[in-house]
Design a protein around this motif. Sequence first.
Motif, PDB file in Angstrom:
ATOM      1  N   LEU A 140      14.169  36.566  50.557  1.00  0.00           N
ATOM      2  CA  LEU A 140      15.213  37.206  50.241  1.00  0.00           C
ATOM      3  C   LEU A 140      15.949  37.995  51.602  1.00  0.00           C
ATOM      4  O   LEU A 140      15.204  38.702  52.068  1.00  0.00           O
ATOM      5  CB  LEU A 140      15.204  38.153  49.134  1.00  0.00           C
ATOM      6  CG  LEU A 140      14.465  37.480  47.956  1.00  0.00           C
ATOM      7  CD1 LEU A 140      13.983  38.588  46.791  1.00  0.00           C
ATOM      8  CD2 LEU A 140      15.483  36.570  47.285  1.00  0.00           C
ATOM      9  N   ALA A 141      17.055  37.534  51.962  1.00  0.00           N
ATOM     10  CA  ALA A 141      17.758  38.256  53.100  1.00  0.00           C
ATOM     11  C   ALA A 141      19.060  38.992  52.988  1.00  0.00           C
ATOM     12  O   ALA A 141      19.840  38.036  52.286  1.00  0.00           O
ATOM     13  CB  ALA A 141      17.744  37.438  54.402  1.00  0.00           C
TER      14      ALA A 141
ATOM     15  N   GLU B 234      19.195  24.515  60.165  1.00  0.00           N
ATOM     16  CA  GLU B 234      18.003  25.388  60.554  1.00  0.00           C
ATOM     17  C   GLU B 234      16.829  25.280  59.581  1.00  0.00           C
ATOM     18  O   GLU B 234      15.585  25.187  60.031  1.00  0.00           O
ATOM     19  CB  GLU B 234      18.627  26.803  61.110  1.00  0.00           C
ATOM     20  CG  GLU B 234      19.532  27.022  62.249  1.00  0.00           C
ATOM     21  CD  GLU B 234      19.700  28.206  62.914  1.00  0.00           C
ATOM     22  OE1 GLU B 234      19.262  29.192  62.069  1.00  0.00           O
ATOM     23  OE2 GLU B 234      20.168  28.223  63.704  1.00  0.00           O
ATOM     24  N   VAL B 235      17.287  25.647  58.514  1.00  0.00           N
ATOM     25  CA  VAL B 235      16.035  25.546  57.633  1.00  0.00           C
ATOM     26  C   VAL B 235      15.299  24.280  57.502  1.00  0.00           C
ATOM     27  O   VAL B 235      14.240  24.263  57.299  1.00  0.00           O
ATOM     28  CB  VAL B 235      16.619  26.279  56.315  1.00  0.00           C
ATOM     29  CG1 VAL B 235      15.574  25.784  55.133  1.00  0.00           C
ATOM     30  CG2 VAL B 235      17.000  27.610  56.228  1.00  0.00           C
TER      31      VAL B 235
ATOM     32  N   CYS C  86      12.579  28.654  48.092  1.00  0.00           N
ATOM     33  CA  CYS C  86      14.031  28.956  48.262  1.00  0.00           C
ATOM     34  C   CYS C  86      14.414  29.956  49.421  1.00  0.00           C
ATOM     35  O   CYS C  86      13.402  30.672  49.692  1.00  0.00           O
ATOM     36  CB  CYS C  86      14.464  29.396  47.059  1.00  0.00           C
ATOM     37  SG  CYS C  86      13.662  31.035  46.463  1.00  0.00           S
ATOM     38  N   PHE C  87      15.661  30.187  49.651  1.00  0.00           N
ATOM     39  CA  PHE C  87      16.038  31.113  50.492  1.00  0.00           C
ATOM     40  C   PHE C  87      17.285  31.555  49.969  1.00  0.00           C
ATOM     41  O   PHE C  87      18.281  31.027  49.576  1.00  0.00           O
ATOM     42  CB  PHE C  87      16.474  30.319  51.988  1.00  0.00           C
ATOM     43  CG  PHE C  87      15.177  30.115  52.806  1.00  0.00           C
ATOM     44  CD1 PHE C  87      14.651  30.865  53.734  1.00  0.00           C
ATOM     45  CD2 PHE C  87      14.563  28.835  52.534  1.00  0.00           C
ATOM     46  CE1 PHE C  87      13.563  30.387  54.565  1.00  0.00           C
ATOM     47  CE2 PHE C  87      13.607  28.472  53.310  1.00  0.00           C
ATOM     48  CZ  PHE C  87      12.919  29.249  54.200  1.00  0.00           C
ATOM     49  N   PHE C  88      17.501  32.964  50.074  1.00  0.00           N
ATOM     50  CA  PHE C  88      18.472  33.876  49.836  1.00  0.00           C
ATOM     51  C   PHE C  88      19.305  34.358  50.913  1.00  0.00           C
ATOM     52  O   PHE C  88      18.327  35.283  51.401  1.00  0.00           O
ATOM     53  CB  PHE C  88      18.499  34.569  48.439  1.00  0.00           C
ATOM     54  CG  PHE C  88      19.653  35.454  48.158  1.00  0.00           C
ATOM     55  CD1 PHE C  88      20.539  35.106  47.510  1.00  0.00           C
ATOM     56  CD2 PHE C  88      19.563  37.031  48.585  1.00  0.00           C
ATOM     57  CE1 PHE C  88      21.632  36.035  47.197  1.00  0.00           C
ATOM     58  CE2 PHE C  88      20.642  37.656  48.577  1.00  0.00           C
ATOM     59  CZ  PHE C  88      21.789  37.286  47.756  1.00  0.00           C
ATOM     60  N   ALA C  89      20.266  34.002  51.365  1.00  0.00           N
ATOM     61  CA  ALA C  89      21.077  34.676  52.525  1.00  0.00           C
ATOM     62  C   ALA C  89      22.266  35.076  52.243  1.00  0.00           C
ATOM     63  O   ALA C  89      23.368  34.628  52.094  1.00  0.00           O
ATOM     64  CB  ALA C  89      21.080  33.569  53.857  1.00  0.00           C
ATOM     65  N   LEU C  90      22.263  36.497  51.915  1.00  0.00           N
ATOM     66  CA  LEU C  90      23.646  37.239  51.502  1.00  0.00           C
ATOM     67  C   LEU C  90      24.430  37.239  52.697  1.00  0.00           C
ATOM     68  O   LEU C  90      24.309  37.431  53.868  1.00  0.00           O
ATOM     69  CB  LEU C  90      23.275  38.629  51.322  1.00  0.00           C
ATOM     70  CG  LEU C  90      24.508  39.458  50.543  1.00  0.00           C
ATOM     71  CD1 LEU C  90      24.851  38.975  49.379  1.00  0.00           C
ATOM     72  CD2 LEU C  90      24.107  40.845  50.711  1.00  0.00           C
ATOM     73  N   PRO C  91      25.921  36.761  52.559  1.00  0.00           N
ATOM     74  CA  PRO C  91      26.322  36.463  51.365  1.00  0.00           C
ATOM     75  C   PRO C  91      26.818  34.869  51.435  1.00  0.00           C
ATOM     76  O   PRO C  91      27.576  34.481  50.434  1.00  0.00           O
ATOM     77  CB  PRO C  91      27.760  37.106  51.362  1.00  0.00           C
ATOM     78  CG  PRO C  91      28.359  37.176  52.632  1.00  0.00           C
ATOM     79  CD  PRO C  91      26.935  37.208  53.491  1.00  0.00           C
TER      80      PRO C  91
END
Length: 309
Positions: free
Chosen positions: A153-154, A172-173, A188-193
């Motif tokens: 979570l970022a 990149e991921v 999973c990756f969460f990259a706001l926004p």
Amino acid sequence: MSDAYLQLLEQCRVKENALIDQRNMIKRTSGIHPDQAGEQTEHIFAELLAKLIPSEFKIVQRARISINNELRSPQIDILVLKPGGDKILNGINYYPRENVLAAFECKLTLRKADLAKIALTANTIKGDYAVGNINTATFSNVYPTCTPYFGVLALSWEGGDSLEGIRKLIDEVGFSLQRSAVGRMVDCFFALPISFISVFQEQDIFDKNKTELVVKYESILEYYEDSEGVMRLHLPNHAVRDGECSKQKKYSKNTVHNSLVGLGDFLSKIVNEYDSKYDFMVNNYVFYNNGLWAKYFLYEGPVCNFKLS
């Protein structure tokens, strides 16, 4: 596009803007209080997760997972515990792996250099996944991965906030995890926004002895309001009939994209997998799932010895 989904998007948009304000405040003060930035980031995400999942799934910060009698995970920023999972402790803030639904690392800014270390942390939690030495009893039916789930979570990523950077983030991921022997451990990756990304694996359709790393992410949807006030998807010209194409051109387009919707969808699925009484949560995201895109990366490591769904 249903009114309920549009309402969900609006709620997420308001919350996303609030998170961006909080993030910017942390960044402004991080030079003065660098040690507090990480703690503040974790607190923001702990509060967010508590609002997105039922209250019986407890959120704990800065805890460790007990893998067996001898092996412990490194300290994890956030754990989501199964109902009742907070009642058993192995030592101080050690939770048995079977009590943990999901674990999350929190970042103020996600950087490409973080990805390899993130994968190693996930591998410690789940076992030696790269060579198939895992507990198949914990194998998930929702995402082809063993549990507990592990994600990042970022509040931002080093490429900035522009939606134009989504594909760069995906590459990149995907390429970083593809080249890592334990890369498929991260779910999973969460990259706001800009994006929520789910990661899983599938058998290659041409060679059953190979697996592909699949990165799924939300498309940038455009919609318009027709003369009757109904919200409709704005489709590419080649995808609609001539009459519909001219009808679309009459109305202005609005962009629908919110990474928080993806995070909510992911959490609803893993909660519902634990107990089907939460299937009402999954139903909120049907429209979201219909608009997902996928990119495939041929995995370069050894193949796991369990059957992929």
